[in-house]
Design a protein around this motif. Structure first.
Motif, PDB file in Angstrom:
ATOM      1  N   LEU A 151       0.813  -1.217   0.000  1.00  0.00           N
ATOM      2  CA  LEU A 151       0.000   0.000   0.000  1.00  0.00           C
ATOM      3  C   LEU A 151       0.847   1.267   0.000  1.00  0.00           C
ATOM      4  CD1 LEU A 151      -2.876  -1.024   2.456  1.00  0.00           C
ATOM      5  CD2 LEU A 151      -2.859  -1.055  -0.043  1.00  0.00           C
ATOM      6  N   VAL A 152       2.023   1.185   0.578  1.00  0.00           N
ATOM      7  CA  VAL A 152       2.913   2.356   0.570  1.00  0.00           C
ATOM      8  C   VAL A 152       3.341   2.672  -0.860  1.00  0.00           C
ATOM      9  CG1 VAL A 152       5.143   3.274   1.323  1.00  0.00           C
ATOM     10  CG2 VAL A 152       3.707   1.972   2.925  1.00  0.00           C
ATOM     11  N   GLN A 153       3.704   1.625  -1.617  1.00  0.00           N
ATOM     12  CA  GLN A 153       4.057   1.827  -3.020  1.00  0.00           C
ATOM     13  C   GLN A 153       2.842   2.303  -3.815  1.00  0.00           C
ATOM     14  OE1 GLN A 153       6.863   1.465  -5.225  1.00  0.00           O
ATOM     15  NE2 GLN A 153       7.870   1.820  -3.259  1.00  0.00           N
ATOM     16  N   ALA A 154       1.682   1.763  -3.509  1.00  0.00           N
ATOM     17  CA  ALA A 154       0.464   2.203  -4.204  1.00  0.00           C
ATOM     18  C   ALA A 154       0.261   3.698  -4.016  1.00  0.00           C
ATOM     19  CB  ALA A 154      -0.748   1.430  -3.683  1.00  0.00           C
ATOM     20  N   VAL A 155       0.378   4.156  -2.787  1.00  0.00           N
ATOM     21  CA  VAL A 155       0.212   5.579  -2.497  1.00  0.00           C
ATOM     22  C   VAL A 155       1.261   6.412  -3.225  1.00  0.00           C
ATOM     23  CG1 VAL A 155       0.466   7.322  -0.668  1.00  0.00           C
ATOM     24  CG2 VAL A 155      -0.991   5.314  -0.314  1.00  0.00           C
ATOM     25  N   SER A 156       2.492   5.918  -3.236  1.00  0.00           N
ATOM     26  CA  SER A 156       3.573   6.638  -3.908  1.00  0.00           C
ATOM     27  C   SER A 156       3.260   6.862  -5.385  1.00  0.00           C
ATOM     28  CB  SER A 156       4.885   5.860  -3.757  1.00  0.00           C
ATOM     29  OG  SER A 156       5.909   6.472  -4.520  1.00  0.00           O
TER      30      SER A 156
ATOM     31  N   ASN B  21      -8.316   8.238  -5.771  1.00  0.00           N
ATOM     32  CA  ASN B  21      -7.818   7.068  -5.048  1.00  0.00           C
ATOM     33  C   ASN B  21      -6.868   7.460  -3.922  1.00  0.00           C
ATOM     34  OD1 ASN B  21      -9.312   5.578  -6.832  1.00  0.00           O
ATOM     35  ND2 ASN B  21      -7.653   4.237  -7.460  1.00  0.00           N
ATOM     36  N   LEU B  22      -6.087   8.499  -4.158  1.00  0.00           N
ATOM     37  CA  LEU B  22      -5.190   8.977  -3.104  1.00  0.00           C
ATOM     38  C   LEU B  22      -6.009   9.518  -1.938  1.00  0.00           C
ATOM     39  CD1 LEU B  22      -2.297   9.422  -2.210  1.00  0.00           C
ATOM     40  CD2 LEU B  22      -2.269  11.574  -3.492  1.00  0.00           C
ATOM     41  N   GLY B  23      -7.117  10.171  -2.252  1.00  0.00           N
ATOM     42  CA  GLY B  23      -8.014  10.632  -1.202  1.00  0.00           C
ATOM     43  C   GLY B  23      -8.562   9.477  -0.381  1.00  0.00           C
ATOM     44  N   VAL B  24      -8.936   8.394  -1.067  1.00  0.00           N
ATOM     45  CA  VAL B  24      -9.440   7.208  -0.369  1.00  0.00           C
ATOM     46  C   VAL B  24      -8.374   6.652   0.579  1.00  0.00           C
ATOM     47  CG1 VAL B  24     -10.214   4.816  -0.672  1.00  0.00           C
ATOM     48  CG2 VAL B  24     -11.094   6.609  -2.185  1.00  0.00           C
ATOM     49  N   CYS B  25      -7.132   6.582   0.088  1.00  0.00           N
ATOM     50  CA  CYS B  25      -6.046   6.070   0.936  1.00  0.00           C
ATOM     51  C   CYS B  25      -5.849   6.960   2.160  1.00  0.00           C
ATOM     52  CB  CYS B  25      -4.757   5.973   0.122  1.00  0.00           C
ATOM     53  SG  CYS B  25      -4.763   4.665  -1.128  1.00  0.00           S
ATOM     54  N   CYS B  26      -5.910   8.275   1.960  1.00  0.00           N
ATOM     55  CA  CYS B  26      -5.765   9.194   3.093  1.00  0.00           C
ATOM     56  C   CYS B  26      -6.940   9.045   4.054  1.00  0.00           C
ATOM     57  CB  CYS B  26      -5.685  10.637   2.594  1.00  0.00           C
ATOM     58  SG  CYS B  26      -4.153  11.043   1.714  1.00  0.00           S
ATOM     59  N   GLU B  27      -8.133   8.826   3.527  1.00  0.00           N
ATOM     60  CA  GLU B  27      -9.312   8.673   4.389  1.00  0.00           C
ATOM     61  C   GLU B  27      -9.213   7.408   5.244  1.00  0.00           C
ATOM     62  OE1 GLU B  27     -14.165   8.012   4.078  1.00  0.00           O
ATOM     63  OE2 GLU B  27     -13.045   8.743   2.338  1.00  0.00           O
ATOM     64  N   ASN B  28      -8.747   6.330   4.622  1.00  0.00           N
ATOM     65  CA  ASN B  28      -8.728   5.037   5.303  1.00  0.00           C
ATOM     66  C   ASN B  28      -7.414   4.720   6.003  1.00  0.00           C
ATOM     67  OD1 ASN B  28     -11.347   4.585   4.359  1.00  0.00           O
ATOM     68  ND2 ASN B  28     -10.614   3.603   2.484  1.00  0.00           N
ATOM     69  N   GLY B  29      -6.410   5.575   5.795  1.00  0.00           N
ATOM     70  CA  GLY B  29      -5.099   5.292   6.382  1.00  0.00           C
ATOM     71  C   GLY B  29      -4.443   4.090   5.746  1.00  0.00           C
ATOM     72  N   GLU B  30      -4.563   3.972   4.428  1.00  0.00           N
ATOM     73  CA  GLU B  30      -3.979   2.849   3.690  1.00  0.00           C
ATOM     74  C   GLU B  30      -2.696   3.310   2.998  1.00  0.00           C
ATOM     75  OE1 GLU B  30      -7.822   0.222   2.355  1.00  0.00           O
ATOM     76  OE2 GLU B  30      -7.410   2.046   1.206  1.00  0.00           O
ATOM     77  N   GLY B  31      -1.561   2.847   3.500  1.00  0.00           N
ATOM     78  CA  GLY B  31      -0.281   3.216   2.908  1.00  0.00           C
ATOM     79  C   GLY B  31       0.183   4.602   3.272  1.00  0.00           C
ATOM     80  N   VAL B  32      -0.603   5.275   4.085  1.00  0.00           N
ATOM     81  CA  VAL B  32      -0.284   6.648   4.507  1.00  0.00           C
ATOM     82  C   VAL B  32      -1.070   6.903   5.791  1.00  0.00           C
ATOM     83  CG1 VAL B  32      -2.203   7.667   3.210  1.00  0.00           C
ATOM     84  CG2 VAL B  32      -0.162   9.044   3.667  1.00  0.00           C
ATOM     85  N   ALA B  33      -0.589   7.844   6.607  1.00  0.00           N
ATOM     86  CA  ALA B  33      -1.301   8.154   7.851  1.00  0.00           C
ATOM     87  C   ALA B  33      -2.714   8.651   7.543  1.00  0.00           C
ATOM     88  CB  ALA B  33      -0.531   9.210   8.639  1.00  0.00           C
ATOM     89  N   LYS B  34      -3.678   8.222   8.327  1.00  0.00           N
ATOM     90  CA  LYS B  34      -5.064   8.646   8.141  1.00  0.00           C
ATOM     91  C   LYS B  34      -5.143  10.158   8.314  1.00  0.00           C
ATOM     92  CE  LYS B  34      -9.669   7.054   9.439  1.00  0.00           C
ATOM     93  NZ  LYS B  34     -10.395   6.029  10.239  1.00  0.00           N
ATOM     94  N   ASP B  35      -5.753  10.832   7.340  1.00  0.00           N
ATOM     95  CA  ASP B  35      -5.744  12.290   7.357  1.00  0.00           C
ATOM     96  C   ASP B  35      -6.946  12.782   6.554  1.00  0.00           C
ATOM     97  OD1 ASP B  35      -5.273  15.020   6.974  1.00  0.00           O
ATOM     98  OD2 ASP B  35      -3.108  14.770   6.905  1.00  0.00           O
ATOM     99  N   HIS B  36      -8.022  13.165   7.258  1.00  0.00           N
ATOM    100  CA  HIS B  36      -9.232  13.612   6.577  1.00  0.00           C
ATOM    101  C   HIS B  36      -9.020  14.944   5.849  1.00  0.00           C
ATOM    102  CE1 HIS B  36     -11.815  10.413   7.825  1.00  0.00           C
ATOM    103  NE2 HIS B  36     -11.653  10.658   9.115  1.00  0.00           N
TER     104      HIS B  36
END
Length: 498
Positions: A248-253, A269-284
């Motif tokens: 997930l970290v590579q996905a976010v990258s 999709n990057l917004g979704v990752c930020c919302e869910n804390g997937e591969g990146v710190a959760k950050d609304h």
């Protein structure tokens, strides 16, 4: 797939012609000035090669101040002597309106002169004109013909475009094997779009054996050249673990690389990752920021999510009017969940004026797309006569559609309908089965089932239990079929995004 989604390649040699004034010979090297003077001396004697090079000097500001009018003047002298390079350059001048008024017909005329001499770049450019209908009648067959001529000379952009013709069946019979062959030739020359499309073919098994690892490999080659669509697809590979180990970290990258180039689906999709804390710190806050970027480009999913963020005050100050505005943008694109949420707002007067008729209209739009909560709410409207004439039969009809998707509240209401014969013939066995199914999650359904059990015989209870098992299998079968359809739609949407 629409041709406009993936622009046809034009290998422009005149990107340097976005001219700006330059003072004297400031910043020029002595060698540049010497070369310019040498070209000028030969050009003035009629040397067509020197005339073309002199045009390049004026266009690029090498050894002389940039001057597009002088550039086109010297290229015309060389072109009049049938020098293909200059004819091609003149074509770009007329196409781009540099040093002369934009004139696609003139561009075609000069490119045709160069193309007839076998000049690959001009042949490729003619193909673009025929596919777009610029300066000439639109003719995909002619486009493919010119791209083939350039491709046969190893011209990578033409090989890419010819591959598109074969892949889509435009101007040529559809042939994925030939498309793969064309793209492979271009990919070997580091043509990023061709590398990407080879990845698509490997991923889908089109014209080549299906191979997710090879697909990811080709996406990576294109992605490392900064090709946003390939970066997006590579991110998906990492997110799903397709062809590469899930990361997930590579996905976010890779989503971020594409998103920073303005690729709207990657921004979403990057917004979704930020919302869910997937591969990146959760950050609304960051999620809202990326959703907005994608929403501003018309991505319905992002518009909906941004509406949710405003409705619940996630990463943004709570604002029902803003929520309703973004829901409406997504709803106008036919996005069912947004239609439903906007319907709820209309029913409750949140962010918009209370309007039960409008609520019913929005519920219906979502319900007709198979949105279970909207089907349930529409049934409730018919049952209560809210925003629509009271109609218990219609209520049952919509609840049944939601119940068939496993929606517990609808199953519970169907139980009530069968229990008391409202909108349907009274049937205690059906009532038992629907109460029983809904009772897994609904306390109200469990209470109603307890009441019904005291009203029916033990034989009827046994029949109700058997019907419950049968009904559950029917629903699961429908859900599996529906999921297959959703998966097919998702795959097609990905392909349309190319």
């Amino acid at each position: 797939m629409n041709f406009a989604v993936r622009p046809w390649a034009v290998a422009a040699v005149l990107s340097l012609l976005a001219l700006s004034p330059a003072a004297g010979h400031a910043g020029m090297t002595p060698d540049e000035v010497k070369n310019f003077e040498g070209h000028k001396a030969k050009a003035e004697k009629g040397d067509r090669v020197a005339q073309n090079l002199l045009g390049v000097c004026y266009a690029s500001g090498e050894g002389v101040s940039q001057d597009s009018v002088q550039a086109i003047s010297w290229w015309r002298k060389a072109a009049d002597q049938d020098f293909a390079d200059a004819q091609c350059n003149l074509g770009f001048c007329y196409q781009l309106g540099i040093g002369a008024e934009r004139d696609y017909a003139q561009a075609v005329s000069w490119w045709r002169k160069a193309a007839d001499q076998g000049y690959a770049l001009a042949q490729d450019s003619l193909g673009v004109c025929f596919i777009k209908g610029e300066g000439v009648a639109k003719d995909p067959v002619q486009a493919a013909s010119w791209w083939r001529k350039a491709a046969d000379q190893g011209h990578a952009p033409a090989q890419y475009n010819l591959g598109l013709c074969f892949y889509r069946g435009v101007g040529l019979m559809k042939d994925h094997l030939q498309a793969v062959s064309c793209w492979r030739s271009a990919a070997q020359q580091q043509h990023a779009a061709a590398q990407f499309y080879l990845g698509v073919c490997c991923g889908n098994g089109e014209g080549v054996a299906k191979d997710p690892a090879q697909a990811a490999s080709w996406y990576r080659k294109a992605a490392e050249q900064g090709y946003a669509l390939a970066q997006f697809y590579l991110a998906i590979c990492y997110y799903n673990g397709e062809g590469v180990a899930k990361d997930l970290v590579q996905a976010v990258s890779w989503y971020r690389k594409a998103a920073e180039q303005g690729h709207a689906p990657a921004q979403f999709n990057l917004g979704v990752c930020c919302e869910n804390g997937e591969g990146v710190a959760k950050d609304h806050v960051q999620a809202a920021s990326w959703y907005r970027k994608a929403a501003d480009q018309g991505v319905a999913d992002a518009q909906f999510n941004l509406g949710v963020y405003y409705a619940y005050g996630l990463g943004l100050e709570k604002d029902f009017e803003q929520a309703a505005s973004w829901y409406r943008k997504a709803a106008d694109q036919g996005f069912a969940r947004a239609q439903f949420n906007l319907g709820v707002f209309s029913a409750n007067g949140e962010g918009v004026a209370k309007d039960l008729v409008q609520a019913v209209s929005l519920y219906r739009k979502a319900a007709e797309q198979g949105h279970a909560p909207a089907q349930f709410n529409l049934g409730v409207c018919y049952d209560n006569g809210e925003g629509v004439a009271k109609d218990p039969v219609q209520a049952v009809s919509w609840w049944r559609k939601a119940a068939e998707q496993g929606y517990a509240d609808a199953q519970s209401n169907l139980g009530v309908a069968y229990h008391y014969g409202q909108g349907v013939i009274k049937n205690e066995i059906e009532a038992y089965a629907y109460y029983n199914l809904a009772g897994i999650t609904s306390e109200g359904a469990r209470k109603n089932l307890a009441v019904l059990e005291n009203e029916i015989t033990s034989d009827a209870r046994l029949l109700g239990q058997r019907r419950t098992i049968q009904l559950q299998k029917e629903i699961e079968g429908r859900l599996e079929t529906a999921q297959d359809l959703l998966d097919a739609v998702r795959r097609e949407k990905l392909r349309e995004g190319i």
